[in-house]
Design an enzyme around this catalytic site. Sequence first.
Site, PDB file in Angstrom:
ATOM      1  CD  GLN B 221      -2.709  -1.180   2.569  1.00 28.30           C
ATOM      2  OE1 GLN B 221      -2.889  -2.244   3.131  1.00 28.30           O
ATOM      3  NE2 GLN B 221      -3.215  -0.059   3.048  1.00 28.30           N
ATOM      4  NE  ARG B 368     -13.097   0.078   5.051  1.00 26.48           N
ATOM      5  CZ  ARG B 368     -13.726  -0.427   4.019  1.00 26.48           C
ATOM      6  NH1 ARG B 368     -13.836  -1.708   3.863  1.00 26.48           N
ATOM      7  NH2 ARG B 368     -14.248   0.356   3.121  1.00 26.48           N
ATOM      8  CB  CYS B 369      -8.129   1.782  11.763  1.00 24.88           C
ATOM      9  SG  CYS B 369      -7.633   2.489  13.324  1.00 24.88           S
ATOM     10  CD  GLU B 738      -9.729   5.579   8.965  1.00 26.35           C
ATOM     11  OE1 GLU B 738      -8.833   5.216   8.191  1.00 26.35           O
ATOM     12  OE2 GLU B 738      -9.526   6.118  10.047  1.00 26.35           O
TER      13      GLU B 738
END
Lengths: 184, 793
Positions: B221, B368-369, B738
């Site tokens: 990523q 997701r944070c 998120e």
Amino acid sequence: MTSLFTKVSPEPTTDAGVRRITVSINGNQHTVDVEPRLLLAHLIRQGLDLTGTHTGCDTTHCGACTVLFDGTPVKSCTMFAVQAEGHEITTVEGLATASELHPIQESFKDEHGLQCGFCTPGMMLTAKALLDENPDPTEDEVRWALSGNLCRCTGYQNIVKSVLAAAARLRSQGATDEEEGETS
Amino acid sequence: MTIDEIKIGGLGASRSRVEDNRFVRGKGNYIDDISLPGMLHMEILRSPLAHARIKSIDASAAWAIPGVRLVLTGELMASRNLAWMPTLSYDTQAVLATDKVRFQGQEVACVVADDPYIAKDACEAIIVDYEPLAAIVNPTQAMADGAPIIRDDKENQHDNVIFDWEIGDKDGTDRAFADADVVSELELHYPRSHPSPIETCGSIADFDRSTSKLTLYMTSQAPHIIRAAVAMVAELPEHMIRVVSPDLGGGFGNKVPIYPGYVVSILASILLERPVKWIEDKTGNLISTGFGRDIYLRGQLALRKDGKILGVRMHADSDHGAFFSDAQPSKFKIGLLHSAFACYDIPAAHLTARGVYTNKAPGGVAYRCSFRVTEAMFFQERMVQAAADDLGIDQAEIRRLNFVRDDDFPHRTPFGFLTDSGQYRKCLDIGLEAIGYEDFLKEKQEAKKNGRLLGIGISTMTEPLGAGNSREYDILGIKMFDSAELRVHMTGKAILRTGAKSQGQGHETTWAQIVAHELGIPAEDIVVEEGDTDTAPFGMGTYASRSTPVAGAAVSMVSRKIRAKARKIAAHLLEVSEEDIDWELGRFFVRSSPDTGVTIQECAMAAYSNVPDGMEPGLENNAYYDPPNLTWPFGCYITTVEVDPETGVWDVLKVVAVDDCGVRINPMIVEGQIMGGLAEAYAISSMQMITFDEQGNCVGSNYMDYLLPTAWETPGFELHEVVTPCPHHPIGAKGVGECATVGGPAAFVNAVLDALKDTGVRNIDMPLLPDRVYEALTEHHDVSGAPPLRTGS
Ligand code: FES
Ligand code: FES
């Protein structure tokens, strides 16, 4: 690439460690020598370069590797290549023609039924098997049919919408085809 | 004449996704789809034990298998100074174990062979002699007197504590508690969860001796961070490293860190001078790569009788596993846990946190944070809920009473963040209206008479997205800005590259929309590329919902630079001075004669064929964007549930989400992100859990044991929106990817606990599996989810 699979002409093999099989994938016949332990998913992906069939878990849980096996969705990570001998397999590459997407593919695009796209080929093939059997499914029937395919991105809602939209598209296409059939 | 922005796929267009054209055809290019000539395959042998000394490794049988090219052990890695690598949190992590294994699944040896089957066979042929040691599976054990020291490799490590950290105003908070009418307390565990993208991690290292160049294809990523890290770890010059992150089959934070498999594949390729591919299997992914959460909280609220919150006290114990490898800004040891309570107007707060080592996989990734904001908002909303119950106040009312008001921005949170915009009450009201709050409360009372248990749960929060401003946010010292490079070709078509990396968010679609908005070039005339460090400008990558706030802003800024140059060219073409021309989407015109103008495409042509004297030709530029602040989206999530008193099974009746993420670039994609986030919120609250038994065996090492919801379990979602533009973002956008995962879990948990209110149960730890709910229902006590798992009867 390796000893696991070799593309050959259809002559008898003399190597005891391999089996010669002929499989039909997306309508094309392939004759290959394979090790008996070779998984179908790997034959499709590495042996035949059809990399649209993904592997996510190799334990029959995620459904990313789903292909149609004589029209029925199966998880190709949990099947040996030799078991496909003489059978018809459809992968995602077999859905579209060169110029036209399949209505299921169109609907996944239109309804934003995919994000990373990794589960998508498996989802669409499972959906195809459902719609072949049941052209007018309810939302629950769609959800149930897709429950062997995991998606981590979409939350499923748009996938379900895509399948329902595809069903409608296919039905209206069928109706037009019929009408055309009647008028001609 | 005027261009319709929606028609050209600009801001606000629900433009269908460019990347889908290849994905729906099965023509994506994921790591395992890449095959290079002469490529070999690598597999990893992992430790079956959570804590053990390695007495010996015998790989002779593996070497003897035909087709095996290389067996790598810790010893070989050590001879190259590669047995250990630095983590993103200034710790070290074993690449291949030398002295001890410290978690089940740790990398012990690797085999490179002609095909993956042979490599797997050979891994099984390696004999490792282990001397088992006692395993530590939670912070209580880790901090106990006489606990075995997990990191005895570190000279000054005499216990299992990684850090003690605090923030906030202790004295002020103490005073608030002294003044309180009521103190409400809660102990919570946010369980270890795994982001688990369907695609696992993998890499292909391709070292070319003749050019000394390493090409590393990998699931990342943040490819530029990897390039820098590889340069440091493998001691290769940075310009001789090209990292290519192809299409990613999901990431969710799991593909930010550097894993041993990547590093070993690099060394293997250097040694063998052949491309080496490593594709992790699912179990490897689940038991060894970046997990999220695993944190224990003791929280207290100082309250006035009417529900006004006067102060917050929080203590967190976080379980980081065997190596401290959180991917998070270096200044904040427990991520942004102190973003808790940002949407409420609270005078004083104090947070203490302790991080410990355990015999579990490392990670602590932002699943997701944005670095522990998920835990922050969960704790916040559970504490507020408990406070409402303790005081007997309506759960919507207590939130309304404490919200920061619309006219109070900018607002300094008790922990020092600056929130800048929002309409919290409005979002809540829309949510309550959509769920039918008053009617549901009546229905709930009616149902109770028939023995049915209905519950409603609310969760409201604002969270800091888009790290960050470079004063405060860096990873390994690298400031967290981001970048974009735009080249407009002669015919007005363009290529845009950014330092971000899409994993399903649709950057190829949305970045082009921002350019279309700024320049009036149709989105379909702009191609977007990311993920190749040889071509993309340096950027910090995509995680923590930072792409739109940071890289997206860079796209705006570079477009504006291009427009500024085009303006000069336009003045030249129109033979007027720059001050005399105006801009409308896609076109400059003479202010006094609006029909006289030139399009952006005409300016592009002139940039290569007819520039004014003294001007450099070409229409290309880049921008590095360092945001002045984080962006602060707001989310309100409300769910209703019915709990079956006979079984503890709960069904979701309705889910309503109201998201205010500022201006939406592509509403369709934004809604897709929110729905994906809601599904994960449901998953985390209801079933997803990576836990451990007393021996440190990971329970949850495959999709049979690590439960992910399917289309069948996952509820439907009803989405609503409010738009409060971000005051400092060039197009007013805020992060969103998120939000629902961050805010959602508390809504589900609060709803189930609301249904159980009469039992006096104040907490059940996630996931709310039916057996936990049933236990709470029948035995009327709180249910803790802390590992180890109770084994036996
Ligand atoms: S790869 Fe076959 S089911 Fe997951
Ligand atoms: S779209 Fe990413 S897993 Fe389904």
